[in-house]
Design a protein around this motif. Structure first.
Motif, PDB file in Angstrom:
ATOM      1  N   ALA A  14      28.650  91.159 -47.107  1.00 33.59           N
ATOM      2  CA  ALA A  14      30.017  91.684 -47.160  1.00 33.59           C
ATOM      3  C   ALA A  14      30.163  93.066 -46.532  1.00 33.59           C
ATOM      4  O   ALA A  14      31.080  93.294 -45.733  1.00 33.59           O
ATOM      5  N   GLY A  15      29.306  94.006 -46.867  1.00 31.77           N
ATOM      6  CA  GLY A  15      29.453  95.372 -46.369  1.00 31.77           C
ATOM      7  C   GLY A  15      29.434  95.455 -44.855  1.00 31.77           C
ATOM      8  O   GLY A  15      30.285  96.099 -44.234  1.00 31.77           O
ATOM      9  N   ALA A  16      28.470  94.787 -44.229  1.00 27.91           N
ATOM     10  CA  ALA A  16      28.357  94.818 -42.773  1.00 27.91           C
ATOM     11  C   ALA A  16      29.534  94.109 -42.114  1.00 27.91           C
ATOM     12  O   ALA A  16      30.031  94.554 -41.068  1.00 27.91           O
ATOM     13  N   ILE A  17      29.997  93.019 -42.720  1.00 31.03           N
ATOM     14  CA  ILE A  17      31.142  92.293 -42.157  1.00 31.03           C
ATOM     15  C   ILE A  17      32.389  93.163 -42.222  1.00 31.03           C
ATOM     16  O   ILE A  17      33.145  93.264 -41.251  1.00 31.03           O
ATOM     17  N   VAL A  18      32.620  93.821 -43.349  1.00 33.64           N
ATOM     18  CA  VAL A  18      33.788  94.693 -43.493  1.00 33.64           C
ATOM     19  C   VAL A  18      33.732  95.811 -42.459  1.00 33.64           C
ATOM     20  O   VAL A  18      34.736  96.099 -41.787  1.00 33.64           O
ATOM     21  N   GLU A  19      32.584  96.439 -42.295  1.00 31.97           N
ATOM     22  CA  GLU A  19      32.447  97.516 -41.305  1.00 31.97           C
ATOM     23  C   GLU A  19      32.763  97.011 -39.899  1.00 31.97           C
ATOM     24  O   GLU A  19      33.449  97.689 -39.133  1.00 31.97           O
ATOM     25  N   ALA A  20      32.286  95.823 -39.548  1.00 27.09           N
ATOM     26  CA  ALA A  20      32.540  95.268 -38.220  1.00 27.09           C
ATOM     27  C   ALA A  20      34.021  94.993 -38.005  1.00 27.09           C
ATOM     28  O   ALA A  20      34.575  95.318 -36.951  1.00 27.09           O
ATOM     29  N   LEU A  21      34.668  94.409 -39.004  1.00 25.96           N
ATOM     30  CA  LEU A  21      36.104  94.114 -38.870  1.00 25.96           C
ATOM     31  C   LEU A  21      36.919  95.398 -38.765  1.00 25.96           C
ATOM     32  O   LEU A  21      37.841  95.495 -37.951  1.00 25.96           O
ATOM     33  N   GLU A  22      36.587  96.387 -39.576  1.00 25.60           N
ATOM     34  CA  GLU A  22      37.319  97.662 -39.508  1.00 25.60           C
ATOM     35  C   GLU A  22      37.095  98.347 -38.163  1.00 25.60           C
ATOM     36  O   GLU A  22      38.021  98.946 -37.613  1.00 25.60           O
ATOM     37  N   ALA A  23      35.892  98.238 -37.603  1.00 27.70           N
ATOM     38  CA  ALA A  23      35.623  98.813 -36.283  1.00 27.70           C
ATOM     39  C   ALA A  23      36.452  98.136 -35.202  1.00 27.70           C
ATOM     40  O   ALA A  23      36.740  98.738 -34.164  1.00 27.70           O
TER      41      ALA A  23
END
Length: 93
Positions: A14-23
């Motif tokens: 979840a954390g890495a996916i959220v960071e990628a989407l926000e980027a």
């Protein structure tokens, strides 16, 4: 009298996916229930479940997915999240 408490376990991806989407310019609001997050772009809101590997939906998540009048996207890793984000109208690169 105390109410039973149930641990809400976050998928490790979840954390890495959220960071990628926000980027990529998406707004991600993690909510846990009835899905893991609401992801918005260009005035459109999508329901998202984060799963690691072959993780399966819980019975409550299956019920929500069956009742929702919109797709509930399951994202398992950053590559899949980026591919999904780029496939959306107006977001492809």
């Amino acid at each position: 009298m105390t109410l039973p408490r149930y641990a809400v376990r976050a998928d490790k991806s979840a954390g890495a996916i959220v960071e990628a989407l926000e980027a990529m310019g998406f707004h991600v609001e993690r909510i846990k229930v009835p899905c893991d997050a609401l992801v918005s772009r260009a005035g459109i809101l999508d329901s998202v479940e984060f799963k690691t590997g072959k993780g399966k939906l819980t019975p409550a998540q299956v019920r929500y997915r069956n009742k929702a009048h919109a797709p509930v996207h399951i994202l398992r890793d950053v590559d899949q999240a980026v591919e999904w984000g780029n496939s959306l109208p107006g977001w492809g690169r």
